[in-house]
Design an enzyme around this catalytic site. Structure first.
Site, PDB file in Angstrom:
ATOM      1  N   ARG A 145      -0.668  -1.132  15.152  1.00 17.30           N
ATOM      2  CA  ARG A 145       0.097  -0.253  14.576  1.00 17.30           C
ATOM      3  C   ARG A 145       1.472  -0.289  14.978  1.00 17.30           C
ATOM      4  O   ARG A 145       1.534  -1.048  16.003  1.00 17.30           O
ATOM      5  CB  ARG A 145      -0.350   1.069  14.823  1.00 17.30           C
ATOM      6  CG  ARG A 145      -2.067   1.511  14.354  1.00 17.30           C
ATOM      7  CD  ARG A 145      -2.281   2.938  14.807  1.00 17.30           C
ATOM      8  NE  ARG A 145      -3.656   3.327  14.552  1.00 17.30           N
ATOM      9  CZ  ARG A 145      -4.992   3.241  15.208  1.00 17.30           C
ATOM     10  NH1 ARG A 145      -4.437   2.533  16.261  1.00 17.30           N
ATOM     11  NH2 ARG A 145      -5.905   3.454  14.941  1.00 17.30           N
ATOM     12  N   LYS A 164      -4.163   5.563  19.587  1.00 16.71           N
ATOM     13  CA  LYS A 164      -4.269   6.957  19.181  1.00 16.71           C
ATOM     14  C   LYS A 164      -4.906   7.637  20.258  1.00 16.71           C
ATOM     15  O   LYS A 164      -5.972   7.219  20.693  1.00 16.71           O
ATOM     16  CB  LYS A 164      -4.609   7.111  17.739  1.00 16.71           C
ATOM     17  CG  LYS A 164      -4.023   6.918  16.597  1.00 16.71           C
ATOM     18  CD  LYS A 164      -4.378   7.057  15.404  1.00 16.71           C
ATOM     19  CE  LYS A 164      -3.641   6.894  14.203  1.00 16.71           C
ATOM     20  NZ  LYS A 164      -4.116   7.265  12.811  1.00 16.71           N
ATOM     21  N   HIS A 208       2.496  -1.225   8.040  1.00 17.40           N
ATOM     22  CA  HIS A 208       0.949  -0.999   7.894  1.00 17.40           C
ATOM     23  C   HIS A 208       0.335  -2.057   6.865  1.00 17.40           C
ATOM     24  O   HIS A 208      -0.626  -2.360   7.077  1.00 17.40           O
ATOM     25  CB  HIS A 208       0.632   0.424   7.360  1.00 17.40           C
ATOM     26  CG  HIS A 208      -0.452   0.974   8.102  1.00 17.40           C
ATOM     27  ND1 HIS A 208      -0.389   1.405   9.681  1.00 17.40           N
ATOM     28  CD2 HIS A 208      -1.727   1.481   7.927  1.00 17.40           C
ATOM     29  CE1 HIS A 208      -1.401   1.996   9.955  1.00 17.40           C
ATOM     30  NE2 HIS A 208      -2.248   2.002   9.158  1.00 17.40           N
ATOM     31  N   ARG A 255      -0.529  -4.931   9.174  1.00 14.89           N
ATOM     32  CA  ARG A 255      -1.902  -4.270   9.631  1.00 14.89           C
ATOM     33  C   ARG A 255      -3.096  -4.637   8.514  1.00 14.89           C
ATOM     34  O   ARG A 255      -4.171  -5.121   8.870  1.00 14.89           O
ATOM     35  CB  ARG A 255      -1.946  -2.871  10.057  1.00 14.89           C
ATOM     36  CG  ARG A 255      -3.251  -2.530  10.794  1.00 14.89           C
ATOM     37  CD  ARG A 255      -2.976  -1.255  11.293  1.00 14.89           C
ATOM     38  NE  ARG A 255      -4.035  -0.205  11.601  1.00 14.89           N
ATOM     39  CZ  ARG A 255      -4.888  -0.294  12.772  1.00 14.89           C
ATOM     40  NH1 ARG A 255      -4.400  -1.021  13.658  1.00 14.89           N
ATOM     41  NH2 ARG A 255      -5.863   0.462  13.072  1.00 14.89           N
ATOM     42  N   HIS A 297     -10.192   1.548  15.433  1.00 10.70           N
ATOM     43  CA  HIS A 297     -10.819   2.491  14.528  1.00 10.70           C
ATOM     44  C   HIS A 297     -11.968   3.148  15.245  1.00 10.70           C
ATOM     45  O   HIS A 297     -12.738   2.383  15.798  1.00 10.70           O
ATOM     46  CB  HIS A 297     -11.274   1.671  13.116  1.00 10.70           C
ATOM     47  CG  HIS A 297     -10.263   1.619  12.250  1.00 10.70           C
ATOM     48  ND1 HIS A 297     -10.448   0.751  11.051  1.00 10.70           N
ATOM     49  CD2 HIS A 297      -8.776   1.945  12.191  1.00 10.70           C
ATOM     50  CE1 HIS A 297      -9.219   0.677  10.355  1.00 10.70           C
ATOM     51  NE2 HIS A 297      -8.220   1.447  11.148  1.00 10.70           N
ATOM     52  N   TYR A 324     -11.317  -2.452   4.272  1.00 10.49           N
ATOM     53  CA  TYR A 324     -10.908  -3.634   3.964  1.00 10.49           C
ATOM     54  C   TYR A 324     -12.079  -4.732   3.541  1.00 10.49           C
ATOM     55  O   TYR A 324     -11.709  -5.900   3.486  1.00 10.49           O
ATOM     56  CB  TYR A 324     -10.349  -3.995   5.464  1.00 10.49           C
ATOM     57  CG  TYR A 324      -9.195  -3.249   6.145  1.00 10.49           C
ATOM     58  CD1 TYR A 324      -8.013  -3.585   5.303  1.00 10.49           C
ATOM     59  CD2 TYR A 324      -9.544  -2.402   7.000  1.00 10.49           C
ATOM     60  CE1 TYR A 324      -6.844  -2.739   5.744  1.00 10.49           C
ATOM     61  CE2 TYR A 324      -8.459  -1.680   7.452  1.00 10.49           C
ATOM     62  CZ  TYR A 324      -7.119  -1.834   6.892  1.00 10.49           C
ATOM     63  OH  TYR A 324      -5.924  -1.152   7.455  1.00 10.49           O
TER      64      TYR A 324
END
Length: 302
Positions: free
Chosen positions: A149, A173, A246, A249, A272, A281
């Site tokens: 990210r 995150k 993004h 990404r 994730h 994806y």
């Protein structure tokens, strides 16, 4: 309203300390709680204990009247459900009135990504004789080569890069850390930048930051700075496509899966928490489908 503000502060502390939520999540949730408090005030509801299901339906109606997206409405409901779960745990309320409120279903759009030939055009526009050109090339190679990210990219420090084994330590995150490998193109671009361009940019700074990517003044590069850099690359390449960090990404994940990478491996690389986040994806491009057809069908090349 003073009691409401106290509960809000305690809830935000709970998110930060116990749930280890990101600063962006806390910021959004604070706004969402404030918005609900304002709604209570306009409806003449003095206490959090007086909130019931019919009132929540009115709240939802107000949100849809504002023409908010389903994503925004879902987030606000998730926030209030979490807030009341906290209040219930603390003994401030007897039940959670949001527990049976269903979230609106979201249609998941297919992520935008670059075709490989589009990326090649971007990789060719930077002047590698200049510090900023070297930085921009290293930035582009790292973001596409790892799928990290933009916040993770600008937060990277020089010490997080291990050229010996070809990995980068990524702070993701919720302060979760993961190691992500990078390839020889990213390694070459970063080495050039660190040994030459970055050293020259540091001469413009008194603070000497240890972050990998620096701005023209030698300070730490910001998220907004990355977006401006990418916009200029597209302009130099004379491309008419939309670009945002993004999208690199998305391109990383799409190209990995199109080349046969395992879905769970891509999930781990992207950081994730849930596999469902990675499954968006699994779409394939028309070109990829054509290639599979040409390579597989006995009469495709006739």
């Amino acid at each position: 309203m003073d009691d409401l503000q106290t509960e809000k502060v305690l809830y935000l502390e709970y998110l930060q300390i116990e749930k280890n939520a990101s600063s962006l999540t806390i910021k959004h949730y604070e706004k969402d709680v404030e918005a609900f408090f304002l709604f209570m005030q306009t409806e003449g509801i003095p206490s959090i204990r007086d909130v019931d299901y019919p009132l929540i339906r009115i709240f939802l109606t107000r949100l849809y009247q504002q023409k908010l997206s389903r994503r925004s409405v879902s987030r606000k409901l998730s926030c209030m459900r979490s807030f009341y779960r906290f209040l219930e745990r603390e003994g401030k309320v007897n039940h959670n009135p949001f527990i049976n409120v269903s979230l609106p279903k979201e249609g998941k759009p297919i992520p935008e990504f670059f075709y490989e030939e589009e990326l090649e055009r971007l990789f060719s526009v930077n002047d590698l004789s200049t510090p900023l050109g070297q930085r921009n090339q290293a930035l582009l190679e790292l973001m596409y080569g790892t799928g990290i990210r933009v916040s993770e990219c600008v937060g990277t420090k020089v010490e997080d890069i291990n050229f010996t084994i070809g990995t980068i330590l990524v702070k993701g995150k919720g302060r979760k850390e993961r190691y992500v490998p990078f390839g020889q193109f990213a390694a070459k671009a970063m080495k050039m930048y660190i040994e030459d361009g970055r050293s020259r940019l540091l001469r413009n700074s008194d603070k000497k930051p240890d972050h990998l990517f620096l701005n023209a003044k030698g300070g730490t590069l910001s998220d907004r700075g990355v977006r401006l850099i990418l916009d200029k690359m597209v302009e130099k390449a004379a491309m008419t496509v939309n670009i945002h960090p993004h999208k690199l990404r998305h391109s990383f994940a799409t190209h990995m899966l199109n080349q046969g990478a395992d879905l769970r491996a891509v999930q781990e690389l992207l950081g994730h928490e849930n596999l469902s986040s990675t499954q968006i994806y699994t779409h394939v491009t028309k070109d990829h489908l054509r290639k599979i057809y040409r390579d597989s069908h006995p009469r495709a090349n006739k």
